[in-house]
Write a protein that holds these residues in place. Structure first.
Motif, mmCIF file in Angstrom:
data_model
loop_
_atom_site.group_PDB
_atom_site.id
_atom_site.type_symbol
_atom_site.label_atom_id
_atom_site.label_comp_id
_atom_site.label_asym_id
_atom_site.label_seq_id
_atom_site.Cartn_x
_atom_site.Cartn_y
_atom_site.Cartn_z
ATOM 1 N N LEU A 153 83.652 77.342 96.280
ATOM 2 C CA LEU A 153 84.857 77.240 95.467
ATOM 3 C C LEU A 153 85.958 76.490 96.213
ATOM 4 O O LEU A 153 86.730 75.739 95.610
ATOM 5 C CB LEU A 153 85.349 78.633 95.064
ATOM 6 C CG LEU A 153 84.405 79.459 94.199
ATOM 7 C CD1 LEU A 153 85.047 80.806 93.864
ATOM 8 C CD2 LEU A 153 84.017 78.720 92.930
ATOM 9 N N ALA A 154 86.041 76.696 97.509
ATOM 10 C CA ALA A 154 87.036 75.990 98.319
ATOM 11 C C ALA A 154 86.543 74.620 98.753
ATOM 12 O O ALA A 154 87.299 73.641 98.767
ATOM 13 C CB ALA A 154 87.394 76.836 99.540
ATOM 14 N N TRP B 83 94.208 75.647 97.604
ATOM 15 C CA TRP B 83 93.625 76.254 98.795
ATOM 16 C C TRP B 83 94.553 76.187 100.000
ATOM 17 O O TRP B 83 94.409 76.974 100.936
ATOM 18 C CB TRP B 83 92.256 75.648 99.094
ATOM 19 C CG TRP B 83 91.236 76.242 98.181
ATOM 20 C CD1 TRP B 83 90.672 75.668 97.076
ATOM 21 C CD2 TRP B 83 90.717 77.576 98.246
ATOM 22 N NE1 TRP B 83 89.832 76.556 96.449
ATOM 23 C CE2 TRP B 83 89.838 77.725 97.135
ATOM 24 C CE3 TRP B 83 90.898 78.639 99.112
ATOM 25 C CZ2 TRP B 83 89.149 78.920 96.908
ATOM 26 C CZ3 TRP B 83 90.214 79.825 98.878
ATOM 27 C CH2 TRP B 83 89.349 79.950 97.790
ATOM 28 N N GLU C 87 87.585 85.575 99.361
ATOM 29 C CA GLU C 87 86.885 86.562 98.543
ATOM 30 C C GLU C 87 86.767 87.890 99.288
ATOM 31 O O GLU C 87 86.888 88.963 98.697
ATOM 32 C CB GLU C 87 85.500 86.061 98.140
ATOM 33 C CG GLU C 87 84.917 86.854 96.980
ATOM 34 C CD GLU C 87 83.454 87.235 97.154
ATOM 35 O OE1 GLU C 87 82.928 88.007 96.321
ATOM 36 O OE2 GLU C 87 82.828 86.773 98.137
ATOM 37 N N SER D 261 90.701 78.825 91.588
ATOM 38 C CA SER D 261 89.554 78.695 92.486
ATOM 39 C C SER D 261 88.327 78.152 91.757
ATOM 40 O O SER D 261 87.637 77.256 92.264
ATOM 41 C CB SER D 261 89.211 80.055 93.109
ATOM 42 O OG SER D 261 90.271 80.544 93.899
ATOM 43 N N GLY E 47 87.351 79.901 101.922
ATOM 44 C CA GLY E 47 86.901 80.419 100.641
ATOM 45 C C GLY E 47 86.153 81.731 100.789
ATOM 46 O O GLY E 47 86.341 82.674 100.005
ATOM 47 N N GLY F 223 93.030 71.969 92.695
ATOM 48 C CA GLY F 223 92.279 72.947 93.475
ATOM 49 C C GLY F 223 92.486 72.795 94.966
ATOM 50 O O GLY F 223 92.650 73.789 95.690
ATOM 51 N N ALA G 283 96.273 79.308 99.481
ATOM 52 C CA ALA G 283 95.367 80.419 99.793
ATOM 53 C C ALA G 283 95.326 80.687 101.294
ATOM 54 O O ALA G 283 95.174 81.840 101.721
ATOM 55 C CB ALA G 283 93.965 80.110 99.270
ATOM 56 N N ASP H 23 81.457 81.732 97.006
ATOM 57 C CA ASP H 23 82.854 81.797 97.441
ATOM 58 C C ASP H 23 83.249 80.618 98.329
ATOM 59 O O ASP H 23 84.321 80.028 98.167
ATOM 60 C CB ASP H 23 83.154 83.135 98.128
ATOM 61 C CG ASP H 23 82.143 83.504 99.204
ATOM 62 O OD1 ASP H 23 81.289 82.669 99.562
ATOM 63 O OD2 ASP H 23 82.192 84.657 99.689
#
Length: 277
Positions: A261-262, A93, A231, A124, A227, A89, A96, A258
């Motif tokens: 999640l990060a 990111w 979103e 995520s 995060g 994860g 991301a 959101d």
């Protein structure tokens, strides 16, 4: 929806969330969070442009099976699978962040874009769930560390909101989230740093450890903003304001988690690098 409704909903949700993290045994918390995050993934399928019910249910089933596999693996490998998922994860990111810099990537409503966004949902949600489960089960102060990781995102978001409303002038990411400002970002970081300093003695850490905890907190707070922005980017692509209308005054579940999640996988990996456990 009025600001009063938003405040009331937050006043109800926050104590419930804190009590669950502090007092539920890890297996029960893991089950509760898995159920909630399935709702979040259901919302994610709409952000990804998937509307066929069978496809959405199949996607949720696949992610539920992945969660079950991680639980099974953690029972046989000393939580290793949860740590590995957290690392995946944290790496995700980083990609991301590149996506945020390329607003138009996967913006078109194509089959490939939908697949990419569904994969992004799994990368995520699943690692964030694995991270909070591992953190909560860790010793010592597992529930305390879990609550602290969550509180970093809360502090960064609240500080950014209040400072941004009062002083915000320079837009942080106008194409993705016009309401965010650089001044708000700084306010959020200051709030998170103050939180880190406040909890240092609560974890039995010497003050010489404070710089390391502050650094971990700053990195976590920054990625929590990513995060939130990610979103927002998906919602811009989908042409919607909220991920759903599940929570009065707040939108959907994803709109509330959101940033977490990060933050969660990055915090867990940072904590392992910093403290070695």
């Amino acid at each position: 929806m009025s600001r009063r409704t938003r405040v009331i909903a937050a006043a109800v949700m926050a104590p419930v969330a804190i009590a669950a993290v502090l007092f539920l045994p890890t297996p029960y918390l893991a089950g509760l969070l898995a159920a909630l995050l399935m709702l979040g993934l259901w919302e994610w399928t709409l952000l990804a442009g998937v509307r066929e019910r069978l496809s959405r249910v199949s996607y949720l089933a696949a992610n539920a099976l992945l969660m079950a596999a991680l639980v099974w693996g953690s029972g046989h490998g000393g939580l290793f699978t949860l740590k590995l998922a957290s690392l995946v994860g944290a790496i995700w990111w980083l990609f991301a962040l590149l996506w945020l810099a390329r607003f138009d990537f996967a913006a078109a409503d194509t089959a490939m874009a939908r697949v990419i966004k569904l994969l992004a949902g799994s990368f995520s949600v699943i690692p964030a769930w694995a991270a909070i489960c591992w953190l909560h089960a860790s010793q010592p102060y597992g529930p305390g560390w879990a609550l602290f990781a969550i509180s970093i995102a809360w502090a960064a978001d609240s500080g950014a909101y209040f400072v941004g409303v009062r002083f915000g002038k320079r837009k942080l990411a106008p194409r993705i989230s016009p309401g965010k400002s650089w001044e708000g970002l700084i306010g959020g970081l200051i709030s998170a740093i103050l939180l880190a300093l406040a909890v240092t003695p609560l974890f039995g850490l010497p003050w010489s450890s404070a710089p390391g905890l502050v650094l971990l907190t700053v990195v976590t707070a920054l990625i929590s903003v990513a995060g939130d922005l990610f979103e927002s980017l998906l919602k811009r692509h989908a042409g919607i304001k909220d991920s759903s209308n599940l929570i009065p005054g707040h939108g959907g579940l994803l709109d509330r988690v959101d940033s977490l999640l990060a933050a969660l996988p990055v915090f867990v990996v940072g904590k392992m690098l910093w403290l070695g456990h």
